[in-house]
Design a protein around this motif. Sequence first.
Motif, PDB file in Angstrom:
ATOM      1  N   PRO A 139       0.844  -1.193   0.000  1.00 49.06           N
ATOM      2  CA  PRO A 139       0.000   0.000   0.000  1.00 49.06           C
ATOM      3  C   PRO A 139       0.883   1.248   0.000  1.00 49.06           C
ATOM      4  O   PRO A 139       2.013   1.220   0.504  1.00 49.06           O
ATOM      5  N   TYR A 140       0.376   2.328  -0.573  1.00 47.51           N
ATOM      6  CA  TYR A 140       1.136   3.574  -0.532  1.00 47.51           C
ATOM      7  C   TYR A 140       0.195   4.768  -0.529  1.00 47.51           C
ATOM      8  O   TYR A 140      -0.981   4.671  -0.894  1.00 47.51           O
ATOM      9  N   GLU A 141       0.725   5.887  -0.111  1.00 48.79           N
ATOM     10  CA  GLU A 141      -0.020   7.143  -0.095  1.00 48.79           C
ATOM     11  C   GLU A 141       0.558   8.063  -1.155  1.00 48.79           C
ATOM     12  O   GLU A 141       1.766   8.256  -1.228  1.00 48.79           O
ATOM     13  N   GLU A 142      -0.297   8.620  -1.978  1.00 49.31           N
ATOM     14  CA  GLU A 142       0.116   9.557  -3.031  1.00 49.31           C
ATOM     15  C   GLU A 142      -0.368  10.950  -2.664  1.00 49.31           C
ATOM     16  O   GLU A 142      -1.511  11.137  -2.244  1.00 49.31           O
ATOM     17  N   THR A 143       0.512  11.929  -2.801  1.00 45.40           N
ATOM     18  CA  THR A 143       0.140  13.328  -2.623  1.00 45.40           C
ATOM     19  C   THR A 143      -0.037  13.962  -3.996  1.00 45.40           C
ATOM     20  O   THR A 143       0.858  13.845  -4.851  1.00 45.40           O
ATOM     21  N   ILE A 144      -1.149  14.598  -4.235  1.00 45.13           N
ATOM     22  CA  ILE A 144      -1.356  15.284  -5.512  1.00 45.13           C
ATOM     23  C   ILE A 144      -0.372  16.443  -5.587  1.00 45.13           C
ATOM     24  O   ILE A 144      -0.390  17.334  -4.731  1.00 45.13           O
ATOM     25  N   PRO A 145       0.530  16.455  -6.563  1.00 48.17           N
ATOM     26  CA  PRO A 145       1.564  17.491  -6.628  1.00 48.17           C
ATOM     27  C   PRO A 145       0.980  18.897  -6.598  1.00 48.17           C
ATOM     28  O   PRO A 145      -0.041  19.183  -7.219  1.00 48.17           O
ATOM     29  N   GLY A 146       1.642  19.774  -5.841  1.00 47.37           N
ATOM     30  CA  GLY A 146       1.195  21.147  -5.726  1.00 47.37           C
ATOM     31  C   GLY A 146       0.128  21.365  -4.688  1.00 47.37           C
ATOM     32  O   GLY A 146      -0.403  22.461  -4.546  1.00 47.37           O
ATOM     33  N   ARG A 179     -12.565  10.139 -16.577  1.00 48.75           N
ATOM     34  CA  ARG A 179     -11.393   9.762 -17.380  1.00 48.75           C
ATOM     35  C   ARG A 179     -10.409  10.924 -17.491  1.00 48.75           C
ATOM     36  O   ARG A 179      -9.198  10.729 -17.445  1.00 48.75           O
ATOM     37  N   GLN A 180     -10.928  12.136 -17.642  1.00 44.18           N
ATOM     38  CA  GLN A 180     -10.051  13.293 -17.734  1.00 44.18           C
ATOM     39  C   GLN A 180      -9.288  13.500 -16.433  1.00 44.18           C
ATOM     40  O   GLN A 180      -8.125  13.904 -16.438  1.00 44.18           O
ATOM     41  N   TYR A 181      -9.941  13.224 -15.315  1.00 44.72           N
ATOM     42  CA  TYR A 181      -9.273  13.324 -14.016  1.00 44.72           C
ATOM     43  C   TYR A 181      -8.066  12.382 -13.969  1.00 44.72           C
ATOM     44  O   TYR A 181      -6.980  12.764 -13.516  1.00 44.72           O
ATOM     45  N   THR A 182      -8.249  11.145 -14.441  1.00 43.65           N
ATOM     46  CA  THR A 182      -7.145  10.183 -14.399  1.00 43.65           C
ATOM     47  C   THR A 182      -6.013  10.604 -15.336  1.00 43.65           C
ATOM     48  O   THR A 182      -4.833  10.408 -15.020  1.00 43.65           O
ATOM     49  N   LYS A 183      -6.335  11.182 -16.479  1.00 41.60           N
ATOM     50  CA  LYS A 183      -5.308  11.695 -17.382  1.00 41.60           C
ATOM     51  C   LYS A 183      -4.490  12.790 -16.702  1.00 41.60           C
ATOM     52  O   LYS A 183      -3.261  12.831 -16.787  1.00 41.60           O
ATOM     53  N   TRP A 184      -5.215  13.705 -16.081  1.00 44.54           N
ATOM     54  CA  TRP A 184      -4.583  14.828 -15.396  1.00 44.54           C
ATOM     55  C   TRP A 184      -3.682  14.347 -14.264  1.00 44.54           C
ATOM     56  O   TRP A 184      -2.531  14.793 -14.129  1.00 44.54           O
ATOM     57  N   LEU A 185      -4.177  13.397 -13.473  1.00 40.88           N
ATOM     58  CA  LEU A 185      -3.398  12.868 -12.366  1.00 40.88           C
ATOM     59  C   LEU A 185      -2.163  12.134 -12.875  1.00 40.88           C
ATOM     60  O   LEU A 185      -1.072  12.227 -12.285  1.00 40.88           O
ATOM     61  N   THR A 186      -2.302  11.420 -13.982  1.00 41.91           N
ATOM     62  CA  THR A 186      -1.164  10.742 -14.592  1.00 41.91           C
ATOM     63  C   THR A 186      -0.096  11.748 -15.009  1.00 41.91           C
ATOM     64  O   THR A 186       1.099  11.549 -14.771  1.00 41.91           O
ATOM     65  N   GLY A 187      -0.527  12.834 -15.633  1.00 46.73           N
ATOM     66  CA  GLY A 187       0.414  13.854 -16.079  1.00 46.73           C
ATOM     67  C   GLY A 187       1.167  14.498 -14.933  1.00 46.73           C
ATOM     68  O   GLY A 187       2.361  14.785 -15.035  1.00 46.73           O
ATOM     69  N   LEU A 188       0.475  14.730 -13.820  1.00 49.00           N
ATOM     70  CA  LEU A 188       1.117  15.388 -12.684  1.00 49.00           C
ATOM     71  C   LEU A 188       2.089  14.466 -11.948  1.00 49.00           C
ATOM     72  O   LEU A 188       3.136  14.897 -11.482  1.00 49.00           O
ATOM     73  N   THR A 189       1.737  13.199 -11.825  1.00 48.24           N
ATOM     74  CA  THR A 189       2.533  12.278 -11.003  1.00 48.24           C
ATOM     75  C   THR A 189       3.544  11.473 -11.797  1.00 48.24           C
ATOM     76  O   THR A 189       4.513  10.953 -11.235  1.00 48.24           O
TER      77      THR A 189
END
Length: 331
Positions: free
Chosen positions: A59-66, A181-191
């Motif tokens: 398991p891991y914790e992800e912080t949304i960048p910024g 789906r757009q949310y997942t694209k955005w999150l992929t780009g940031l992380t």
Amino acid sequence: MKSKNVAGLFFGVCCLGVSFHVANHSLAEEVAIPGFVPGDTQPDTNPPAIRHKDGWLVPYEETIPGSDVTFQMVPVPAGTFLLGSPTDEVGREDVEGPQVEIAVSPFWMGACEVTWEEYKVFMSMLDLFTALESSGVRLVTEENEVDAVTAPSALYDPTTTFINGEEPQQPAVTMTQYSARQYTKWLTGLTGRFYRLPAESEWEYACRVGTKTTWSFGNDEKALDSYAWYRENAWDIHERYAHQVGLKTPNAFGLYDMHGNVWEWCQDYYDESFYTDGLKDPVNKTSGSASKRVRRGGSWNYHSATLLTYSRASDFENRGNNHFGFRIVKN
């Protein structure tokens, strides 16, 4: 929330053409990122680490960048299972069969449904999207449309987006499958890590946790109250809204609210008879005449019969509702 930092990161991803091609990375290569620990000694984690090749999925914790917003991901092991319901199941619907054995590769899944705290970071980018598009700085063309992250599509009804609450730990609802789906694209780009919606087969596999019962915890409906928000313990007592995530008992994989609370979008197009043979990680990418997408799990305003591990439902990808949400997965 550090929105200026998020905006800066987002501008870099979208305008400078930074492309993260992480979908094809093997799990064994992900040594330097959260979720994988190399070596033979099993890490002490909750839920337990899962052996994979030369290490462990953890398991891991992800912080949304910024921002200071975090979310939890838990590992789901590889395996095979019977998708759908048996022919002798009481109340069985034709779309739940025939049962077919499906092989699933390991992945990580959000411990909880995506919350308003998480989704609002994405929504805060809407003004930036609008400004870039109107200025002509960021243009989506036929050449870059597939990889482009686009602004959140209009929600089902902007005047009622938060009518059932917008507390940080409530599931984000009313967005369409397209916006999810757009949310997942955005999150992929940031992380730089490939986040997406689950395939329908992955969702049912994660919900079942190796069981063949009506619900992940067994066949006793009396126990459902401990695991799910649904009509009988929400709507019927005038708590007519999605409840805070993570309050009920998780399943054996450490996943909360797989039964009830909000319907969860999957990436598949809906087809009543798509799973006809045992493909590995099957995803229906072909739209039918109705172009509907799969949703799973039931919600706070639906009866227990819709919360079964194998219950299927669908809706148009551009339609949202106050009981439609989603959770994310990562390869």
